[in-house]
Design a protein around this motif. Structure first.
Motif, PDB file in Angstrom:
ATOM      1  N   GLU A 217       0.834  -1.200   0.000  1.00  0.00           N
ATOM      2  CA  GLU A 217       0.000   0.000   0.000  1.00  0.00           C
ATOM      3  C   GLU A 217       0.873   1.256   0.000  1.00  0.00           C
ATOM      4  N   LEU A 218       0.431   2.263  -0.736  1.00  0.00           N
ATOM      5  CA  LEU A 218       1.191   3.493  -0.857  1.00  0.00           C
ATOM      6  C   LEU A 218       1.343   4.197   0.491  1.00  0.00           C
ATOM      7  N   ARG A 219       0.341   4.113   1.328  1.00  0.00           N
ATOM      8  CA  ARG A 219       0.417   4.765   2.647  1.00  0.00           C
ATOM      9  C   ARG A 219       1.542   4.167   3.478  1.00  0.00           C
ATOM     10  N   ARG A 220       1.715   2.879   3.364  1.00  0.00           N
ATOM     11  CA  ARG A 220       2.778   2.230   4.124  1.00  0.00           C
ATOM     12  C   ARG A 220       4.149   2.679   3.624  1.00  0.00           C
ATOM     13  N   LEU A 221       4.282   2.796   2.311  1.00  0.00           N
ATOM     14  CA  LEU A 221       5.548   3.272   1.745  1.00  0.00           C
ATOM     15  C   LEU A 221       5.836   4.704   2.171  1.00  0.00           C
ATOM     16  N   GLU A 222       4.785   5.524   2.204  1.00  0.00           N
ATOM     17  CA  GLU A 222       4.977   6.923   2.607  1.00  0.00           C
ATOM     18  C   GLU A 222       5.465   7.028   4.039  1.00  0.00           C
ATOM     19  N   GLY A 223       5.029   6.096   4.889  1.00  0.00           N
ATOM     20  CA  GLY A 223       5.512   6.085   6.257  1.00  0.00           C
ATOM     21  C   GLY A 223       6.973   5.705   6.354  1.00  0.00           C
ATOM     22  N   LEU A 224       7.468   4.934   5.377  1.00  0.00           N
ATOM     23  CA  LEU A 224       8.867   4.509   5.380  1.00  0.00           C
ATOM     24  C   LEU A 224       9.789   5.524   4.724  1.00  0.00           C
ATOM     25  N   LEU A 225       9.370   6.048   3.579  1.00  0.00           N
ATOM     26  CA  LEU A 225      10.271   6.834   2.735  1.00  0.00           C
ATOM     27  C   LEU A 225       9.839   8.275   2.515  1.00  0.00           C
ATOM     28  N   GLY A 226       8.668   8.648   2.978  1.00  0.00           N
ATOM     29  CA  GLY A 226       8.173   9.978   2.679  1.00  0.00           C
ATOM     30  C   GLY A 226       7.269   9.959   1.457  1.00  0.00           C
ATOM     31  N   VAL A 227       6.500  11.013   1.291  1.00  0.00           N
ATOM     32  CA  VAL A 227       5.471  11.037   0.246  1.00  0.00           C
ATOM     33  C   VAL A 227       6.077  11.026  -1.153  1.00  0.00           C
ATOM     34  N   GLU A 228       6.970  11.935  -1.420  1.00  0.00           N
ATOM     35  CA  GLU A 228       7.481  12.094  -2.785  1.00  0.00           C
ATOM     36  C   GLU A 228       8.270  10.867  -3.251  1.00  0.00           C
ATOM     37  N   LYS A 229       9.204  10.423  -2.446  1.00  0.00           N
ATOM     38  CA  LYS A 229      10.050   9.298  -2.848  1.00  0.00           C
ATOM     39  C   LYS A 229       9.254   8.007  -2.962  1.00  0.00           C
ATOM     40  N   SER A 230       8.330   7.797  -2.051  1.00  0.00           N
ATOM     41  CA  SER A 230       7.543   6.562  -2.089  1.00  0.00           C
ATOM     42  C   SER A 230       6.686   6.485  -3.353  1.00  0.00           C
ATOM     43  N   ARG A 231       6.097   7.599  -3.747  1.00  0.00           N
ATOM     44  CA  ARG A 231       5.272   7.592  -4.959  1.00  0.00           C
ATOM     45  C   ARG A 231       6.129   7.380  -6.203  1.00  0.00           C
ATOM     46  N   THR A 232       7.345   7.932  -6.181  1.00  0.00           N
ATOM     47  CA  THR A 232       8.229   7.762  -7.333  1.00  0.00           C
ATOM     48  C   THR A 232       8.604   6.302  -7.533  1.00  0.00           C
ATOM     49  N   ILE A 233       9.090   5.649  -6.471  1.00  0.00           N
ATOM     50  CA  ILE A 233       9.526   4.258  -6.646  1.00  0.00           C
ATOM     51  C   ILE A 233       8.334   3.320  -6.827  1.00  0.00           C
ATOM     52  N   TYR A 234       7.183   3.693  -6.306  1.00  0.00           N
ATOM     53  CA  TYR A 234       5.985   2.884  -6.532  1.00  0.00           C
ATOM     54  C   TYR A 234       5.621   2.902  -8.016  1.00  0.00           C
ATOM     55  N   ASN A 235       5.662   4.082  -8.625  1.00  0.00           N
ATOM     56  CA  ASN A 235       5.417   4.187 -10.063  1.00  0.00           C
ATOM     57  C   ASN A 235       6.494   3.450 -10.855  1.00  0.00           C
ATOM     58  N   TYR A 236       7.729   3.556 -10.398  1.00  0.00           N
ATOM     59  CA  TYR A 236       8.818   2.855 -11.078  1.00  0.00           C
ATOM     60  C   TYR A 236       8.574   1.348 -11.110  1.00  0.00           C
ATOM     61  N   SER A 237       8.025   0.808 -10.052  1.00  0.00           N
ATOM     62  CA  SER A 237       7.807  -0.643 -10.007  1.00  0.00           C
ATOM     63  C   SER A 237       6.860  -1.115 -11.102  1.00  0.00           C
ATOM     64  N   TYR A 238       6.030  -0.205 -11.605  1.00  0.00           N
ATOM     65  CA  TYR A 238       5.121  -0.523 -12.706  1.00  0.00           C
ATOM     66  C   TYR A 238       5.658  -0.024 -14.054  1.00  0.00           C
ATOM     67  N   GLY A 239       6.874   0.493 -14.065  1.00  0.00           N
ATOM     68  CA  GLY A 239       7.457   0.988 -15.312  1.00  0.00           C
ATOM     69  C   GLY A 239       6.971   2.358 -15.709  1.00  0.00           C
ATOM     70  N   ILE A 240       6.438   3.123 -14.755  1.00  0.00           N
ATOM     71  CA  ILE A 240       5.897   4.452 -15.032  1.00  0.00           C
ATOM     72  C   ILE A 240       6.938   5.503 -14.678  1.00  0.00           C
ATOM     73  N   ASP A 241       7.282   6.341 -15.628  1.00  0.00           N
ATOM     74  CA  ASP A 241       8.251   7.418 -15.411  1.00  0.00           C
ATOM     75  C   ASP A 241       7.882   8.570 -16.341  1.00  0.00           C
ATOM     76  N   LYS A 242       7.444   9.680 -15.760  1.00  0.00           N
ATOM     77  CA  LYS A 242       7.021  10.835 -16.554  1.00  0.00           C
ATOM     78  C   LYS A 242       8.070  11.935 -16.610  1.00  0.00           C
ATOM     79  N   SER A 243       9.252  11.684 -16.063  1.00  0.00           N
ATOM     80  CA  SER A 243      10.285  12.722 -16.063  1.00  0.00           C
ATOM     81  C   SER A 243      10.792  12.958 -17.477  1.00  0.00           C
ATOM     82  N   PRO A 244      10.938  14.216 -17.886  1.00  0.00           N
ATOM     83  CA  PRO A 244      11.402  14.517 -19.244  1.00  0.00           C
ATOM     84  C   PRO A 244      12.922  14.414 -19.351  1.00  0.00           C
TER      85      PRO A 244
END
Length: 518
Positions: A217-244
Motif C-alpha cells: 500500500e502506498l500509505r505504508r511506503l509513505e511512512g517509510l520513505l516519505g510522500v514524494e520518494k515513495s510515490r516515485t519508486i511505486y510508479n517505477y515498479s510498474y514501469g511508469i516514469d514521466k520525467s522529461p
C-alpha cells in the motif's frame, strides 16, 4: 584499449588506488566486477592486467565527444556520468515515420507481445531502434567505441532494457511488455533510484522484490520513505516514469578528489592540493567558463573512535584570476585553498587527512574582449551614472549624481584585460551614456548627435518639469543650477507643509519668468 591495441586480447582492469573500478569483458568472464579490491580480482583472474585510471582527463574528453555526436540527432541530451546519456528523439521519429511504411525493428526486442498500440507507438519505437543503430554506428566510426542502447517510451524503461543484451547490442521494449520487464528484475536495486539505503529500508519492512513493492500500500511506503520518494519508486515498479529528458549542458561543477594515506603534516597537505589544483585548472581552461566559487573537501579520520568525517568549505574567488595573462594564478588560488583548509582543520591539534578534494562552481561565461560594455565599466572612463534618475518621476527630486564604476573584483576576466579604448570609442561611449541620461530625464530630448557641446557635459542639470525645456537649455550653466535648486526647495516646502495646509507663497526668483503659460 584504444590507446594500446595489445590490451584488447587480455583481461584488463582499470585501477584507482587499490580498487578495480571497471574492466573489459574478458576480465568479467572470470568474475571480476566493478569496484572490487585488486587483491580479490587477482584471486579470480591471476593474469589480470591493470592500467592506471586515476586521471579522468581523457575519459572526460571522449565522453563529451560522444555527447556532441548525439546532439546531431536531438538537442535534448541528458548526461549520466561519463558513459551514459538519455536522448529524446521524438521530433526526429515523428518526421521520419511519415515517410516510412515498411519498418522493421533493428536489434533485440524484449518480450513476446505482438499486440500493437492504437496510438502508433509501435511504429515510433521501431523507428527509434533504427535511429539508435545510426547513432551507435556513428560513435563506432568516429571514436572507435562500442555502445549499448535501450529504446523505450520513457527514461526508466530505456535505461533498464539497455542492459539486457551486452556488449555492443541494443534492445527495444514496447509498452505492452513494460510490466514484464519490471517483474524480470532480480533485485529492487536494479531499479534506478533505489540505492543501498532505500533497499535496506524496504527490506527491513519485508519488501524484497518488485512484485512485493507493487503489492504494498502506498500509505505504508509513505511512512517509510516519505510522500514524494515513495510515490516515485511505486510508479517505477510498474514501469511508469514521466520525467522529461533535460538537456544537461555544461556541468554545474568541475572537481577532483583524491583519497590518500593518512596525512598529518601541512607540507604534505599543500603538496597534494597543489597537484589537484594544477589538474583542475586544466579542466577549467578546457571548459572555457570562468568559475566564481572555490570549494575544498576533506575527510578526517578520528583514531580515537575510528570514524571518518567529511567536511567542505567554500568561498567566492575573483574571476579576474582566470584572465589569460594573469601571473601567479596558482599561488594566489592556493592562498585561498589553504585559508579554507585552516577553517576546517585546527593546525595546532593532531589531525589525520584521508581525502582531499577541490572543485569550482557557479560558472559564468567569459565576456568577449570586444564587448562594448567594457568601455562603460573601465575606471578611467568618465561616464555619468544615471541610476538615481529613475527615482525622479516618483519623488520629483534628483540628488546629486556621481559616477558609479564597479571595482575590478566585480568584472569578468576579459573586462579587466580588455585593451584600452581608443579616443573615438571613449567619445562614443560618453555620447551614448549622455543620451541615456537625457532619455530618463525627459522623453522628447534630442539625440546626442544634435546636442550642443554645453549639453554634453559630464554632469547635466535636469530641467524642472514646470519650465520650458528649450529656453532652459539656452541658459548658462550657473543659471540652470540656480533654477533647479530653487525648484527642489519649492517641492520640499510643499511636502513639508502640505499636511498642515500651510500655503507658502511663491518665491520671487528668476524661475518665475520661465513658468509655462505665465
Amino acid at each position: 584499449m584504444n590507446k594500446n591495441p595489445d590490451l584488447r586480447a587480455v583481461a584488463l582492469g582499470i585501477q584507482q588506488k587499490n580498487i578495480v573500478v571497471t574492466s573489459n569483458y574478458k576480465a568479467r568472464e572470470f568474475g571480476v566486477k566493478k569496484c572490487m579490491l585488486i587483491s580479490e580480482a587477482k584471486k579470480l583472474c591471476p593474469d589480470l592486467v591493470l592500467a592506471n585510471g586515476e586521471d579522468l582527463h581523457d575519459y572526460r574528453q571522449v565522453s563529451y565527444k560522444v555527447t556532441n555526436l548525439l546532439h546531431k540527432y536531438s538537442p535534448l541530451v541528458e548526461r549520466l556520468g561519463l558513459d551514459e546519456n538519455y536522448i529524446d528523439v521524438t521530433t526526429l521519429v515523428n518526421e521520419r515515420v511519415k515517410h516510412k511504411d515498411d519498418l522493421k525493428v533493428v536489434g533485440n526486442v524484449f518480450g513476446a507481445s505482438s499486440e500493437k498500440c492504437d496510438c502508433g507507438c509501435t511504429e515510433r519505437l521501431t523507428m527509434g531502434s533504427v535511429i539508435a543503430q545510426e547513432m551507435r554506428d556513428l560513435i563506432k566510426s568516429d571514436l572507435n567505441l562500442t555502445t549499448c542502447a535501450g529504446i523505450a517510451h520513457n527514461k526508466l524503461l530505456a535505461k533498464i532494457v539497455g542492459g539486457c543484451h551486452k556488449p555492443d547490442q541494443q534492445t527495444v521494449v514496447f509498452p505492452n511488455d513494460a510490466l514484464e520487464l519490471m517483474l524480470s528484475l532480480s533485485s529492487l536495486t536494479n531499479i534506478p533510484g533505489i540505492g543501498r539505503t532505500t533497499f535496506e529500508q524496504l527490506e527491513g519492512a519485508g519488501i524484497k522484490t518488485v512484485e512485493s513493492l507493487q503489492n504494498t500500500e502506498l500509505r505504508r511506503l509513505e511512512g517509510l520513505l516519505g510522500v514524494e520518494k515513495s510515490r516515485t519508486i511505486y510508479n517505477y515498479s510498474y514501469g511508469i516514469d514521466k520525467s522529461p529528458v533535460k538537456s544537461s549542458g555544461k556541468p554545474q561543477s568541475i572537481g577532483l578528489e583524491d583519497s590518500c594515506k593518512s596525512i598529518s603534516v601541512e607540507k604534505e597537505v599543500r603538496k597534494k592540493l597543489e597537484q589537484l589544483l594544477n589538474r583542475l585548472l586544466v579542466l577549467v581552461a578546457e571548459d572555457g567558463r570562468v568559475p566564481k566559487t572555490l570549494k575544498l573537501t576533506t575527510r578526517k579520520f578520528d583514531k580515537s573512535n575510528k570514524t571518518s568525517n567529511r567536511e567542505t568549505r567554500q568561498c567566492n574567488i575573483n574571476p579576474a584570476l582566470f584572465a589569460p595573462n594573469q601571473s601567479n594564478k596558482e599561488a594566489k588560488i592556493m592562498t585561498t585553498v589553504m585559508h579554507l583548509f585552516n577553517r576546517i582543520v585546527d593546525m595546532k591539534k593532531p589531525y589525520h587527512i584521508t581525502l582531499l578534494g577541490l572543485s569550482f562552481t557557479k560558472f559564468q561565461e567569459p565576456p568577449s574582449a570586444r564587448n562594448p560594455l567594457a568601455t562603460f565599466l573601465r575606471k578611467d572612463l568618465e561616464v555619468q551614472s544615471v541610476t538615481n534618475i529613475e527615482n525622479q518621476n516618483e519623488s520629483e527630486e534628483v540628488p546629486e549624481r556621481k559616477c558609479a564604476i564597479p571595482s575590478t573584483s566585480d568584472l569578468g576576466a576579459a573586462d579587466v584585460e580588455s585593451p584600452t579604448p581608443s579616443p573615438k570609442k571613449l567619445k562614443l561611449a560618453s555620447l551614448v551614456s549622455k543620451k541615456r541620461c537625457f532619455d530618463n530625464c525627459y522623453e522628447d530630448c534630442e539625440s546626442p548627435s544634435k546636442l550642443k557641446v554645453a549639453d554634453l557635459s559630464l554632469d547635466p542639470i535636469a530641467c524642472p518639469p514646470d519650465a520650458d525645456k528649450d529656453v532652459f537649455k539656452e541658459l548658462p550653466r550657473e543659471v540652470q543650477k540656480e533654477l533647479w535648486d530653487d525648484y527642489k526647495r519649492r517641492k520640499s516646502n510643499e511636502i513639508n507643509f502640505c499636511s498642515s495646509q500651510v500655503k507658502k507663497a511663491k518665491p520671487n526668483t528668476l524661475l518665475n519668468y520661465f513658468i509655462r503659460n505665465k
